[in-house]
Scaffold this motif. Sequence first.
Motif, PDB file in Angstrom:
ATOM      1  N   LYS A 190     -25.014  12.681  36.129  1.00 27.68           N
ATOM      2  CA  LYS A 190     -23.781  13.021  35.423  1.00 27.68           C
ATOM      3  C   LYS A 190     -22.602  13.063  36.392  1.00 27.68           C
ATOM      4  CE  LYS A 190     -21.655  16.749  32.678  1.00 27.68           C
ATOM      5  NZ  LYS A 190     -21.890  18.070  32.067  1.00 27.68           N
ATOM      6  N   LEU A 191     -21.575  12.326  36.052  1.00 28.59           N
ATOM      7  CA  LEU A 191     -20.316  12.304  36.800  1.00 28.59           C
ATOM      8  C   LEU A 191     -19.229  12.894  35.918  1.00 28.59           C
ATOM      9  CD1 LEU A 191     -18.341  11.322  39.059  1.00 28.59           C
ATOM     10  CD2 LEU A 191     -18.327   9.088  37.911  1.00 28.59           C
ATOM     11  N   VAL A 192     -18.523  13.910  36.426  1.00 28.03           N
ATOM     12  CA  VAL A 192     -17.419  14.523  35.688  1.00 28.03           C
ATOM     13  C   VAL A 192     -16.098  14.046  36.285  1.00 28.03           C
ATOM     14  CG1 VAL A 192     -16.196  16.687  35.222  1.00 28.03           C
ATOM     15  CG2 VAL A 192     -18.683  16.553  34.927  1.00 28.03           C
ATOM     16  N   SER A 193     -15.234  13.524  35.415  1.00 28.94           N
ATOM     17  CA  SER A 193     -13.887  13.152  35.832  1.00 28.94           C
ATOM     18  C   SER A 193     -12.904  14.168  35.276  1.00 28.94           C
ATOM     19  CB  SER A 193     -13.524  11.756  35.319  1.00 28.94           C
ATOM     20  OG  SER A 193     -12.159  11.484  35.572  1.00 28.94           O
ATOM     21  N   LEU A 194     -12.245  14.892  36.165  1.00 29.08           N
ATOM     22  CA  LEU A 194     -11.227  15.857  35.753  1.00 29.08           C
ATOM     23  C   LEU A 194      -9.870  15.176  35.740  1.00 29.08           C
ATOM     24  CD1 LEU A 194     -12.383  18.937  37.873  1.00 29.08           C
ATOM     25  CD2 LEU A 194     -12.684  18.603  35.413  1.00 29.08           C
ATOM     26  N   VAL A 195      -9.132  15.371  34.660  1.00 27.89           N
ATOM     27  CA  VAL A 195      -7.820  14.734  34.538  1.00 27.89           C
ATOM     28  C   VAL A 195      -6.834  15.733  33.941  1.00 27.89           C
ATOM     29  CG1 VAL A 195      -8.473  13.726  32.300  1.00 27.89           C
ATOM     30  CG2 VAL A 195      -6.558  12.761  33.595  1.00 27.89           C
ATOM     31  N   VAL A 196      -5.635  15.778  34.498  1.00 29.77           N
ATOM     32  CA  VAL A 196      -4.600  16.709  34.057  1.00 29.77           C
ATOM     33  C   VAL A 196      -3.493  15.923  33.336  1.00 29.77           C
ATOM     34  CG1 VAL A 196      -2.916  18.445  34.758  1.00 29.77           C
ATOM     35  CG2 VAL A 196      -5.082  18.231  36.010  1.00 29.77           C
ATOM     36  N   GLU A 197      -3.248  16.282  32.085  1.00 27.46           N
ATOM     37  CA  GLU A 197      -2.176  15.681  31.284  1.00 27.46           C
ATOM     38  C   GLU A 197      -2.172  14.152  31.391  1.00 27.46           C
ATOM     39  OE1 GLU A 197       1.557  17.411  32.346  1.00 27.46           O
ATOM     40  OE2 GLU A 197       0.807  19.462  32.218  1.00 27.46           O
ATOM     41  N   PRO A 198      -3.248  13.493  30.992  1.00 28.26           N
ATOM     42  CA  PRO A 198      -3.306  12.037  31.122  1.00 28.26           C
ATOM     43  C   PRO A 198      -2.366  11.318  30.168  1.00 28.26           C
ATOM     44  CG  PRO A 198      -5.163  12.835  29.850  1.00 28.26           C
ATOM     45  CD  PRO A 198      -4.448  14.057  30.363  1.00 28.26           C
ATOM     46  N   ASP A 220     -21.889  23.943  38.514  1.00 24.90           N
ATOM     47  CA  ASP A 220     -22.694  23.500  37.369  1.00 24.90           C
ATOM     48  C   ASP A 220     -23.850  22.620  37.845  1.00 24.90           C
ATOM     49  OD1 ASP A 220     -23.620  22.769  34.868  1.00 24.90           O
ATOM     50  OD2 ASP A 220     -22.131  21.172  34.618  1.00 24.90           O
ATOM     51  N   ASP A 221     -25.081  23.101  37.689  1.00 26.11           N
ATOM     52  CA  ASP A 221     -26.255  22.357  38.154  1.00 26.11           C
ATOM     53  C   ASP A 221     -26.443  21.032  37.428  1.00 26.11           C
ATOM     54  OD1 ASP A 221     -26.895  24.264  40.034  1.00 26.11           O
ATOM     55  OD2 ASP A 221     -28.286  25.355  38.728  1.00 26.11           O
ATOM     56  N   ALA A 222     -25.910  20.930  36.211  1.00 23.34           N
ATOM     57  CA  ALA A 222     -26.077  19.702  35.435  1.00 23.34           C
ATOM     58  C   ALA A 222     -25.118  18.597  35.883  1.00 23.34           C
ATOM     59  CB  ALA A 222     -25.879  19.987  33.954  1.00 23.34           C
ATOM     60  N   THR A 223     -24.118  18.962  36.694  1.00 18.57           N
ATOM     61  CA  THR A 223     -23.136  17.988  37.192  1.00 18.57           C
ATOM     62  C   THR A 223     -23.530  17.538  38.593  1.00 18.57           C
ATOM     63  OG1 THR A 223     -21.344  18.979  35.896  1.00 18.57           O
ATOM     64  CG2 THR A 223     -20.713  17.627  37.784  1.00 18.57           C
ATOM     65  N   ASP A 224     -23.766  16.231  38.736  1.00 22.67           N
ATOM     66  CA  ASP A 224     -24.172  15.688  40.031  1.00 22.67           C
ATOM     67  C   ASP A 224     -22.983  15.299  40.892  1.00 22.67           C
ATOM     68  OD1 ASP A 224     -27.178  15.474  39.698  1.00 22.67           O
ATOM     69  OD2 ASP A 224     -26.508  14.360  37.939  1.00 22.67           O
ATOM     70  N   ALA A 225     -21.889  14.886  40.249  1.00 29.26           N
ATOM     71  CA  ALA A 225     -20.765  14.332  41.000  1.00 29.26           C
ATOM     72  C   ALA A 225     -19.453  14.611  40.266  1.00 29.26           C
ATOM     73  CB  ALA A 225     -20.950  12.827  41.184  1.00 29.26           C
ATOM     74  N   ILE A 226     -18.373  14.691  41.051  1.00 35.17           N
ATOM     75  CA  ILE A 226     -17.050  14.998  40.500  1.00 35.17           C
ATOM     76  C   ILE A 226     -16.023  14.066  41.118  1.00 35.17           C
ATOM     77  CG2 ILE A 226     -15.246  16.763  40.234  1.00 35.17           C
ATOM     78  CD1 ILE A 226     -17.437  18.867  40.876  1.00 35.17           C
ATOM     79  N   PHE A 227     -15.109  13.574  40.276  1.00 32.67           N
ATOM     80  CA  PHE A 227     -13.903  12.977  40.845  1.00 32.67           C
ATOM     81  C   PHE A 227     -12.696  13.366  39.994  1.00 32.67           C
ATOM     82  CE2 PHE A 227     -12.256   9.366  38.421  1.00 32.67           C
ATOM     83  CZ  PHE A 227     -13.324   8.983  37.608  1.00 32.67           C
ATOM     84  N   VAL A 228     -11.556  13.392  40.643  1.00 33.67           N
ATOM     85  CA  VAL A 228     -10.315  13.797  39.975  1.00 33.67           C
ATOM     86  C   VAL A 228      -9.462  12.561  39.740  1.00 33.67           C
ATOM     87  CG1 VAL A 228      -8.234  15.202  40.142  1.00 33.67           C
ATOM     88  CG2 VAL A 228     -10.396  16.069  41.065  1.00 33.67           C
ATOM     89  N   ALA A 229      -9.092  12.339  38.490  1.00 31.65           N
ATOM     90  CA  ALA A 229      -8.310  11.158  38.143  1.00 31.65           C
ATOM     91  C   ALA A 229      -6.879  11.275  38.659  1.00 31.65           C
ATOM     92  CB  ALA A 229      -8.306  10.954  36.625  1.00 31.65           C
TER      93      ALA A 229
END
Length: 271
Positions: free
Chosen positions: A28-36, A76-85
């Motif tokens: 699971k990869l989570v992409s965090l994005v602010v006001e896209p 979060d153990d279910a999240t393997d990777a994170i990137f910020v848009a």
Amino acid sequence: MLIEVKNIIDKIKTEISSFKEKLSYEPKLVSLVVEPDESTKSYLNSQKRNAKKYGINLEIVESNDLINDLRIYNEDDATDAIFVARPLKKGYTELDIAKHIDPEKDVEGVSLHNIGSMFYEKELFVPCTAEAVVKIIEDTTDVRGKNIVILGRSTTVGKPVALMLQRHGRDATVTITHTKTKNLKEITTKADILVVAIGKANFVDRSFVKEGMIVIDVGINVVDGKIVGDVDKDVSEICQLTPVPGGVGSVTTAILMRNVFRAAINKKGDL
């Protein structure tokens, strides 16, 4: 002459296949994005489709509090990777991400830990675009002893590319230039390899290069509805030039996806 990157991407896909064999689940990869805005949403949705092809679950999260959400997904153990848009909205900086993202989930290689580890040649992740540049150069020529000039000193391209090219075993001689550099063309025309990452459409023309030079175009700009690089296409008539689109960006995407699998495997302790 345009530089072909398909061979590099195929090698990364082979690496991904070997990682898949070590995992029993879809990372699971989570992409965090602010006001896209709409263009950012379109880009992220295209990345989600691309991630699915690689066997990655990409979750896009619109964040109202980026720092707090980084903390949440770090833990979060279910999240393997994170990137910020990108682009980052007003109120946030690249340093905010570098300070707060978990280095082991930082598949973009921008955390203070990963950036600092590059100095010791012991990093887990490096900035994806920088790694793409280095891979393309190494696939094209032997960099040892080469004179390499970089246009741009960003923390995600210029500076990390310089560090990576100077490391033991690569042993290139590197010059970084920027907006205050004097006699720029005198410097670039003496290079064996030129890396351009300045965000100015078609800035580098034939007057910046010499015949036979390798030119890596990192730029992505939109002009009259078309994507163009920082280097004028005419340069390809006398140099080896990476295409835009389809060059550095394509390799960068493959590296990002590979890093998601690396993060998942590292979490298991199998890397």
